[in-house]
Design an enzyme around this catalytic site. Structure first.
Site, PDB file in Angstrom:
ATOM      1  N   ASP B  15      -3.393   5.761  -6.753  1.00  0.00           N
ATOM      2  CA  ASP B  15      -4.187   5.417  -7.930  1.00  0.00           C
ATOM      3  C   ASP B  15      -5.259   4.414  -7.519  1.00  0.00           C
ATOM      4  O   ASP B  15      -4.945   3.375  -6.954  1.00  0.00           O
ATOM      5  CB  ASP B  15      -3.241   4.813  -8.975  1.00  0.00           C
ATOM      6  CG  ASP B  15      -3.884   4.689 -10.356  1.00  0.00           C
ATOM      7  OD1 ASP B  15      -5.121   4.696 -10.431  1.00  0.00           O
ATOM      8  OD2 ASP B  15      -3.128   4.581 -11.335  1.00  0.00           O
ATOM      9  N   HIS B  17      -7.690   3.035  -9.593  1.00  0.00           N
ATOM     10  CA  HIS B  17      -8.317   2.308 -10.700  1.00  0.00           C
ATOM     11  C   HIS B  17      -8.326   0.810 -10.417  1.00  0.00           C
ATOM     12  O   HIS B  17      -7.301   0.153 -10.509  1.00  0.00           O
ATOM     13  CB  HIS B  17      -7.566   2.577 -12.006  1.00  0.00           C
ATOM     14  CG  HIS B  17      -7.722   3.981 -12.488  1.00  0.00           C
ATOM     15  ND1 HIS B  17      -6.898   4.996 -12.081  1.00  0.00           N
ATOM     16  CD2 HIS B  17      -8.631   4.523 -13.337  1.00  0.00           C
ATOM     17  CE1 HIS B  17      -7.279   6.126 -12.672  1.00  0.00           C
ATOM     18  NE2 HIS B  17      -8.331   5.869 -13.433  1.00  0.00           N
TER      19      HIS B  17
END
Lengths: 464, 139
Positions: B15, B17
């Site tokens: 991930d 983000h």
């Protein structure tokens, strides 16, 4: 003329080099075996051989480095394997030491027996960030307090545990310095390395019987790999008045180990890259104890396999196996037939390929929701444009340029971040350690001599 | 302030983000915590080794891409094995795929050994006040 004498005392050879500082040039080099003789006698013989070439010289300064008596042997102790244990290992290697063994987490009774048997020159005790875990380092200090073997302990862990560790280790030689990892993923190796150099000079030089030689010198005796690091760093960075080579990679392929040095920040060359793992120092050294042309030749076979060596030497797998057993049993053997030369060439290529792959950073493609992302661990050396090679198997090899190219980027293993293309230089008279010593006197002369002496083996600009 | 409570922060799994991670880092530091931020694409092992070295009081796991449930599985057990018994474990973000009732999601993560699970849209202040409560911080 202003001659200086630069001495590299090794475990098999003592090498001497005379240089003129007034009109920068190398006056001569010589070597003498120290396998069966006292260090002082080996040095005297080497000096006689040198004087036979240069004529009598009156030196204005004498400087020496040493890897004799097993070099500087260290044990590193940390907490988590990928964090303080790794930081401790990097600190030792960057100080020019050999990491005989490293430990993570709590030391056990068995570990203590092993440490006592190793009897390191120095033990580096780390663990915990500042204000972080103090339980493991205090446990390890308590364990080390029970050890009867005599070696100094360099304490460089969680500062909040330092007083407690010192108390536990009362009666032993303990030197305290800054934490190798004061905050997570922040490497702080310079203070440890400074203390290692001081300990080397104060204690280890004498313990290894180098005291009398050290007394005649005009500067501190340092470990040979530390001298090579000084030289390669100078070569990369240059001086105030002279530009250096810029980022570079240097390889010393020996009979027992392969040392790799990189002078580069190693930041990602591309854009969207996520960095993983511990940051690595600009001046990074790794030692591959299983990559050597003779004593550790079996490690090369383990790494690449017999078929690879067979393909690259043109000899049958049976011949390769037989010859490798012969080399391991006769480490002083020099190749003389074309067939033996071809195998040595393949072995050297494999050692250089493996050692640089282990030294350089790697990338891994991770597929995320937003598409593929690159995760990089270690240093990106793809933009490094200078490569320096040395070592017996390189110097005496007519195909050294071909061998050295195995240090470069390989499209078949693009995840290994080695130089995409580079000018390759050979240090054919083994001057790097001497130039590291000379740097302490006059960096400009040392740099001038290196630029003069290093021979271009292969130039990517003119010879593709 | 020598006795700041220590947090290990990061976005788990594959991930990337990064924005929310930076906001949380900033907010937690402002609130007086000592934050070790591992950034994005953090593996379970990285959280654990970081918590070991820093003697962290809590591990704060973010996940924004829907695979949080898979990524977080076994983290509590690994912490126990690594000598981090009882360490506070928080998780928050878009931690599962699709629109599922959060009370069910929360139960699943509590069952996995997390001390708290936070739904999408949670403000840093909510997490900070939970941390202060769980770590026994009083002004």
């Amino acid at each position: 003329m202003q001659p200086v004498l630069l001495i590299d005392i090794g475990s098999t050879y003592t090498k001497v080099l005379a240089a003129d500082m007034a009109e920068p040039c190398i006056l001569g080099t010589a070597a003498h075996t120290t396998v069966a003789t006292d260090v002082a006698i080996g040095l005297e013989e080497a000096l006689l051989a040198l004087e036979a070439k240069t004529g009598p010289l009156s030196y204005t300064a004498r400087l020496a480095c040493s890897s004799a008596a097993g070099g500087l042997r260290m044990v590193a102790v940390g907490l988590a394997p990928s964090l303080t244990e790794q930081a401790a290992r990097m600190a030792c290697l960057g100080a020019g030491a050999k990491v005989v063994r490293s430990f993570a987490y709590q030391l056990t009774e068995e570990d203590m027996a092993e440490i006592a048997a190793i009897l390191p020159d120095i033990l580096l005790l780390t663990g915990g960030t500042d204000g972080g875990n103090d339980a493991v380092i205090t446990h390890n200090a308590a364990m080390l307090a029970t050890c009867n073997a005599d070696f100094p302990i360099l304490l460089a862990g969680n500062r909040n545990a330092t007083a407690r560790c010192r108390e536990l280790l009362k009666g032993r030689t303990v030197i305290t310095t800054e934490n190798v990892m004061p905050r997570l993923e922040q490497l702080n190796v310079a203070p440890v390395q400074k203390q290692v150099r001081a300990l080397f000079l104060e204690r280890i030089v004498h313990a290894k019987g180098l005291g009398p030689v050290a007394k005649q010198m005009d500067g501190p005796l340092i470990p040979t790999p530390a001298a090579v690091l000084l030289a390669t760093e100078l070569l990369a960075k240059g001086t105030d008045s002279q530009s250096g080579f810029g980022d570079l990679l240097a390889i010393d392929l020996g009979g027992a180990t392969t040392d790799v040095y990189s002078m580069a920040r190693g930041d990602p060359a591309g854009g969207e890259v996520v960095l993983k793992g511990l940051p690595e120092p600009y001046a990074k050294r790794t030692v591959e104890g299983d990559m050597g042309m003779r004593y550790s030749v079996s490690g090369i076979v383990d790494a690449v396999g017999v078929p690879w060596l067979s393909t690259h030497s043109g000899r049958s797998p049976e011949q390769v196996t037989a010859q490798i057993a012969h080399l391991a049993a006769h480490p002083d053997m020099l190749p003389d037939t074309p067939a033996d030369l071809a195998l040595d060439q393949a072995l050297a290529s494999a050692a250089i390929m493996t050692a640089t792959r282990r030294h350089a950073g790697t990338t891994e493609v991770v597929y995320t929701i937003q598409g593929p992302t690159i995760a990089q661990t270690g240093k990106d050396l793809t933009e490094v444009r200078r490569l320096i090679v040395t070592g017996g198997a390189i110097i005496h090899n007519s195909g050294a340029g071909q061998v050295a190219k195995y240090a470069l980027f390989d499209p078949k293993t693009p995840q290994s971040l080695r130089p995409k293309t580079a000018e390759i230089y050979m240090d054919s008279r083994y001057i790097l350690a001497a130039m590291g010593l000379l740097r302490q006197r006059d960096p400009d002369v040392a740099l001038t001599l290196m630029k003069k002496e290093l021979q271009t083996l292969w130039n990517c600009k003119t010879n593709a | 302030m020598a006795d700041k409570k220590k947090l290990v922060l990061g976005v788990i799994g594959a991930d990337v983000h990064a924005v929310g991670n930076k906001i949380l880092n900033h907010a937690f530091e402002l609130a007086g915590f000592d934050v070790t931020n591992l950034g994005v694409m953090v593996s379970q092992e990285e959280y654990i080794e970081a918590a070991q070295e820093t003697a962290a009081d809590a591990i704060i796991v973010s996940s924004l891409y829907g695979h949080g449930e898979l990524d977080c599985r076994g983290l509590r057990e690994k912490c126990d094995e690594a000598g981090l018994e009882g360490i506070l474990l928080y998780v928050g973000g878009n931690i599962v795929v699709g629109k599922q009732p959060f009370c069910e999601v929360e139960q699943r993560f509590l069952h996995m050994g997390f001390d708290r699970a936070f739904p999408p849209g949670t403000t840093p202040e909510t997490a900070i006040s939970s941390l202060r409560q769980d770590l026994g911080i009083t002004d």
